[in-house]
Design a protein around this motif. Sequence first.
Motif, PDB file in Angstrom:
ATOM      1  N   ASN A 193      10.539   9.875 -25.660  1.00  0.00           N
ATOM      2  CA  ASN A 193      11.593   9.353 -26.443  1.00  0.00           C
ATOM      3  C   ASN A 193      12.368   8.207 -25.707  1.00  0.00           C
ATOM      4  OD1 ASN A 193      10.905  11.114 -28.366  1.00  0.00           O
ATOM      5  ND2 ASN A 193      12.881  12.085 -28.717  1.00  0.00           N
ATOM      6  N   HIS A 222      15.688   3.664 -30.756  1.00  0.00           N
ATOM      7  CA  HIS A 222      15.327   5.008 -31.220  1.00  0.00           C
ATOM      8  C   HIS A 222      14.785   5.067 -32.838  1.00  0.00           C
ATOM      9  CE1 HIS A 222      15.733   7.863 -27.912  1.00  0.00           C
ATOM     10  NE2 HIS A 222      16.966   7.502 -27.564  1.00  0.00           N
ATOM     11  N   THR A 266      12.265   4.197 -25.201  1.00  0.00           N
ATOM     12  CA  THR A 266      13.637   3.741 -25.793  1.00  0.00           C
ATOM     13  C   THR A 266      14.209   2.857 -24.739  1.00  0.00           C
ATOM     14  OG1 THR A 266      13.789   5.330 -27.183  1.00  0.00           O
ATOM     15  CG2 THR A 266      15.692   4.107 -26.747  1.00  0.00           C
TER      16      THR A 266
END
Length: 614
Positions: A321, A303, A325
């Motif tokens: 996101n 992250h 990740t």
Amino acid sequence: MASNDPCTLSNHNQVTVSHWHLSISPPNFEAKILTGKIRINARVISDNATQLILDTRDLTIVNVIDGLTGLTLSFKLGSVYEKCPAFGSPLIIDLPSDQTSHGSTPMIIIDYTTSPESSAVQWLEPAQTAGKQYPYLFTQCQAIHCRSLLPVQDTPSVKSTYSADVTVPKGLTALMSAVREGEGTAVGEFITFKFEQKVPIPSYLTALVIGALESRRIGPRSHVWSEKEIVDKAAFEFSQTEDMLKAAESIAGPYLWGVYDLLVLPPSFPYGGMENPCLTFVTPTLLAGDKSLANVVAHEISHSWTGNLVTNKNWEHFWLNEGFTRYLESLIVAAVWGEKERHLQQMLGWKSLQDSVDKFGPTNPLTSLVPTLSDIDPDDAFSSVPYEKGFALLYLLETIVGLDKMKGYLRSHVENFKYKTIDSNEWKEFFLQHFEKENDDGLFASIDWDKWFYSPGMPPYQPQYDVSASSACSSLAERWSQCNDDTEFTANEFEALSSTQGQEFLNQLLNKPPLSVNVLKKLETVYKMKERANSEIRFRWLRLALKGKYVDVYPHVVQFLLEQGRMKFVRPLYRELYNCDGDGKKLAMDTFIANKGIYHGIASTMIAKDLGVN
């Protein structure tokens, strides 16, 4: 100008916050209140914006002043947003008349207090800590809980730097999602810690913890923090952190955050980890004693590039996101533990995705990769879908262009979008530009982008993984599923499996018809399931036992529910216990109602919804 984020009440498209400084007074642990003063530096980005509108929830605004003149400013706190009360109330501040033109840079100072009902803050009594001597507090701001910690433009669309000073009683230490400056300044009975975050971040990455904390160095840029009772155990568990950081840097580029520390929180932390910059929060359920669950840190490390540097523009595009990740995490796992381990972990991820789709229902729009969240609390949409469906899309692209080219793209992705926020169409456009030749050659012609983004249910493509590492799991699971009184098993069969293989073995049993109570008792005895310290193994074993109506396991389910508050574990176990015949439903309800105060507010709210508790 309409916001591009349906979950904020702020006017960030007219006036945007560029920096803030927060001063926190000594916390009132008895009243469960924080008193703060925040100085906001903003920039007017539209013509004639006469107001600054911030997100708040359960905050008391004491006063608002012009930081440039010291004059009091008019403000009002709007009513709670009726269509989704989780959005809170807008704080509407009248800007000084000479600070409303495009390019103006107003400075606003706000004195405020939080409420004991703040969903961002969990307050722990000394008895709830490992040391039993000092109180403890920690925050969890993702997705839209920062607005209950401070007045803010609570949207990922806005990234700002911040600084802070936090005063606490002596004996306690404060940490934040920023670089700490020095060891603190003591005055009388208190000590003040100062922090600075020079890299712009969205509000949900704001983090604060106050407790009796100690640290151990685990690498050239890393410490692990926790209460002294478990800090050495944590240092052992996460000793491979630097190896994972280096692996990530080799793929995604330099680590830009300075320090990478870990904080092991008390058991009520509701997530496996939270990627707060400079200070990753992790659950103590990772402390298996043999480093077998430490690879979760690979996700939080990832992250630092995908999520923290390159951020989803709003929560509808959360997969940018989490899917990215998961993908970068898988490459770190391959670099540190091998390609077969990477494939085995992705098989676990596919099972998790199937569980989420089954829970929501295959036609539920919240199982879309890009769901619509108008008037919806992002917490209600939280599941493994953005993680695993997003990963599946990226893995499909890897099979088309090849692993080496995909690694090269990932580095370009970070370099192009770092410090920015993006949506799915912006990502797709850049991806196709990066692979212009491949696109012209028709390599992506079979991909229905709209179906991937907007269709609910399982993805239109199921990855084909290397199953060599799972063959032992499959053969063992098949033997147990066909078990009779004469079938013999030995403890060594399970001990020979890695942690990930053990999870896959139990997953495969969960996908088969329920085992009989006699078989479950045999499995429990031979493999010593009651003695397992690995929380992932324990969780799957308890689910398997509940599925088979093995009522003797009920006390162990309750024990696990009360030992920790990680939503990945407690929500499915409460639901599955509730759905059991006989006493299961009553036991689930009674256990939750009697103990809901031990859970973080986010977890408590979600469990209550799962069980239909008002």
